[in-house]
Design an enzyme around this catalytic site. Structure first.
Site, PDB file in Angstrom:
ATOM      1  N   SER A 115     -31.205 -16.660  32.095  1.00 30.30           N
ATOM      2  CA  SER A 115     -30.470 -17.854  31.687  1.00 30.30           C
ATOM      3  C   SER A 115     -31.301 -19.125  31.812  1.00 30.30           C
ATOM      4  O   SER A 115     -32.290 -19.305  31.111  1.00 30.30           O
ATOM      5  CB  SER A 115     -29.177 -17.937  32.502  1.00 30.30           C
ATOM      6  OG  SER A 115     -28.256 -18.809  31.918  1.00 30.30           O
ATOM      7  N   ASP A 118     -29.641 -23.724  26.976  1.00 27.05           N
ATOM      8  CA  ASP A 118     -30.508 -23.185  28.020  1.00 27.05           C
ATOM      9  C   ASP A 118     -31.204 -21.948  27.475  1.00 27.05           C
ATOM     10  O   ASP A 118     -31.109 -21.638  26.284  1.00 27.05           O
ATOM     11  CB  ASP A 118     -29.726 -22.898  29.306  1.00 27.05           C
ATOM     12  CG  ASP A 118     -28.747 -21.749  29.156  1.00 27.05           C
ATOM     13  OD1 ASP A 118     -28.312 -21.486  28.020  1.00 27.05           O
ATOM     14  OD2 ASP A 118     -28.401 -21.109  30.162  1.00 27.05           O
ATOM     15  N   ASP A 170     -30.882 -18.728  27.409  1.00 24.56           N
ATOM     16  CA  ASP A 170     -30.190 -17.685  26.640  1.00 24.56           C
ATOM     17  C   ASP A 170     -29.025 -18.247  25.836  1.00 24.56           C
ATOM     18  O   ASP A 170     -28.227 -17.496  25.276  1.00 24.56           O
ATOM     19  CB  ASP A 170     -29.724 -16.548  27.547  1.00 24.56           C
ATOM     20  CG  ASP A 170     -28.660 -16.963  28.552  1.00 24.56           C
ATOM     21  OD1 ASP A 170     -28.528 -18.177  28.816  1.00 24.56           O
ATOM     22  OD2 ASP A 170     -27.977 -16.084  29.100  1.00 24.56           O
ATOM     23  N   ASP A 205     -26.202 -19.649  26.446  1.00 27.53           N
ATOM     24  CA  ASP A 205     -24.785 -19.422  26.754  1.00 27.53           C
ATOM     25  C   ASP A 205     -24.115 -20.708  27.237  1.00 27.53           C
ATOM     26  O   ASP A 205     -22.949 -20.714  27.604  1.00 27.53           O
ATOM     27  CB  ASP A 205     -24.588 -18.286  27.761  1.00 27.53           C
ATOM     28  CG  ASP A 205     -25.213 -18.552  29.126  1.00 27.53           C
ATOM     29  OD1 ASP A 205     -25.918 -19.578  29.279  1.00 27.53           O
ATOM     30  OD2 ASP A 205     -25.010 -17.726  30.036  1.00 27.53           O
TER      31      ASP A 205
END
Length: 455
Positions: free
Chosen positions: A106, A247, A249, A251
């Site tokens: 992440s 960010d 990834d 999400d």
């Protein structure tokens, strides 16, 4: 005894650590794939698991090691290659896969990585399933007769990513557009780098992407949702209408208004809840946030006759409460926003599209959309710790927490917790007075450093 290690493996967002070191060493990673494969129903219609990864240099070998473990358990594996975490969740459910596995840490820097597991529904695994898989992993690791780790070469199919982009465009709708202006998207040198332009094209804005050249080591490096300074400057310099910070990834998403104002997840929830309520699409009479959601959001929603339901930190827990309470909007200040009618997890690209749509519908600016939300001064201090004993067992820390809460009174909040993804204790303090917030937070952080500091 494996049981005592259970929560050490899965944190609030899957398994996370330094790539190549336990629990992300080859043996454990292979065991994760193998034990996940063994946990899948033997008569599932699709004994197939889809894998996705972010742009870290370690993501491919971790994905290939998980894939080898899954194959050892008799599971077919397909790869979406580099994709966002919510994209992988969407594909898992929409393609009828038995499970999905995302390799990402992440918002962390490139040395870290992680393994996030999604059930066939596209939802993250419940805690009890994670504990069951954890027990099996430690059993396999403790057995000399267990399978040896290997890698299975993956051949990503770009059709998977196209399918996700098409979903995002459908979810946003096509009946709106914005007056000419510029949108700047900070891709954090992560999973959205290759698709952001396609996602945002055609809505009336000139799209500019930054931090969109991943090299395996620059993910989240002075860019993305944890480093908004450069995006703020870029928005002001270009006189852009809006900035979006993702960010690694994708999400989560944070926003920068045309005047440079930062709008975090609380601001997004405030704007979205008012708009959805006006359209009659907000369900449950509430919005789900976390213990970190600002008191200002709670008070603003209260004025609108809406409740703020709080959960522990983690979009997984936000979603569980949303499903339990029949609420279709929830999220975290960090920018994980869940539009329950559209997705099973936080999705930064989807969130940004929904906010652009709101701007078009209301013919206003982002600053106007978040008007009415009075944010209480809040600070979060991170203290690196060498161990994690129960906070209740630390008298000096408890003494400072009690003193701080007494000092702030009914209009203040103190929250101290361990991070679910890093070796940190987090101190959150909010109140009407910024000076009091800083003073109380510093005293509690100092007591933590004395008790647990790693030096």
């Amino acid at each position: 005894m494996a049981h005592s290690h259970e929560k050490e493996l899965f944190g609030t967002d899957g398994i996370r650590g330094v790539a190549g070191e336990p629990p992300l060493d080859s043996d454990t990673v292979f065991a994760v794939g193998f034990c996940l494969g063994q946990s899948l129903p033997p008569k599932a219609s699709a004994r197939c698991v889809i894998l996705g990864e972010d742009t870290r240099e370690s993501s491919r070998w971790i994905a290939e090691t998980v894939a080898a473990g899954l194959q050892e358990a008799g599971i077919e594996v397909v790869s979406a290659g580099v994709i966002t975490t919510p994209g992988l969740a969407f594909l898992t459910a929409s393609a009828g896969c038995a499970a999905g596995v995302m390799i990402s840490a992440s918002h962390n820097l490139y040395r870290d990585n992680g393994i996030k597991v999604f059930a066939s529904t596209g939802f993250k695994l419940p805690d009890e399933d994670e504990r069951a898989i954890t027990r099996e992993i430690y059993r396999v690791l403790g057995s000399a007769a267990g399978p040896r780790p290997s890698r299975f070469p993956l051949q990503p199919d770009p059709a998977w990513v196209r399918r996700y982009v098409e979903f995002l465009r459908r979810a946003a709708g096509s009946s709106w557009s914005l007056p000419s202006g510029r949108l700047i998207v900070d891709c954090a040198n992560g999973s959205a780098s290759g698709i952001a332009r396609d996602v945002f094209a055609g809505y009336g804005l000139e799209v500019q992407t930054v931090a969109d050249q991943p090299n395996g080591r620059n993910i989240n490096w002075h860019c993305g949702s944890l480093h908004l300074e450069s995006l703020q400057q870029a928005v002001l310099l270009a006189k852009a209408s809006l900035g979006v910070a993702l960010d690694g990834d994708a999400d989560r998403a944070l926003l920068v208004a045309g005047n440079g104002q930062i709008v975090n997840g609380d601001g997004i929830l405030w704007a979205a809840s008012r708009s959805m309520r006006g359209r009659g699409t907000l369900t449950g009479g509430a919005v789900v946030g976390t213990v970190m959601s600002n008191l200002g959001l709670e008070l603003a929603l209260e004025r609108e006759g809406l409740k703020l339901l709080r959960t522990p930190v983690g979009d997984k827990y936000v979603l569980e409460e949303m499903r339990r309470s029949g609420v279709n909007l929830g999220g975290e200040p960090s920018g994980h926003i869940i539009f329950r009618d559209l997705a099973t997890t936080g999705d930064g690209l989807l969130t940004a599209l929904q906010m652009l749509r709101l701007l078009a519908e209301h013919h206003g600016s982002l600053e106007q959309l978040v008007d009415g939300l009075e944010v209480f001064p809040q600070t979060i201090l991170n203290v690196r710790v060498r161990e994690r004993p129960p906070l209740e067992s630390l008298p000096r820390v408890q003494e400072q927490i009690a003193a701080g809460q007494k000092r702030l009174g009914a209009s203040g909040r103190v929250l101290v917790r361990y991070s679910g993804t890093e070796p940190l204790a987090r101190v959150m303090v909010e109140a009407a007075s910024a000076a009091e917030v800083e003073r109380v937070a510093a005293a509690i952080a100092h007591s933590l450093e004395e008790s647990l500091g790693s030096g």
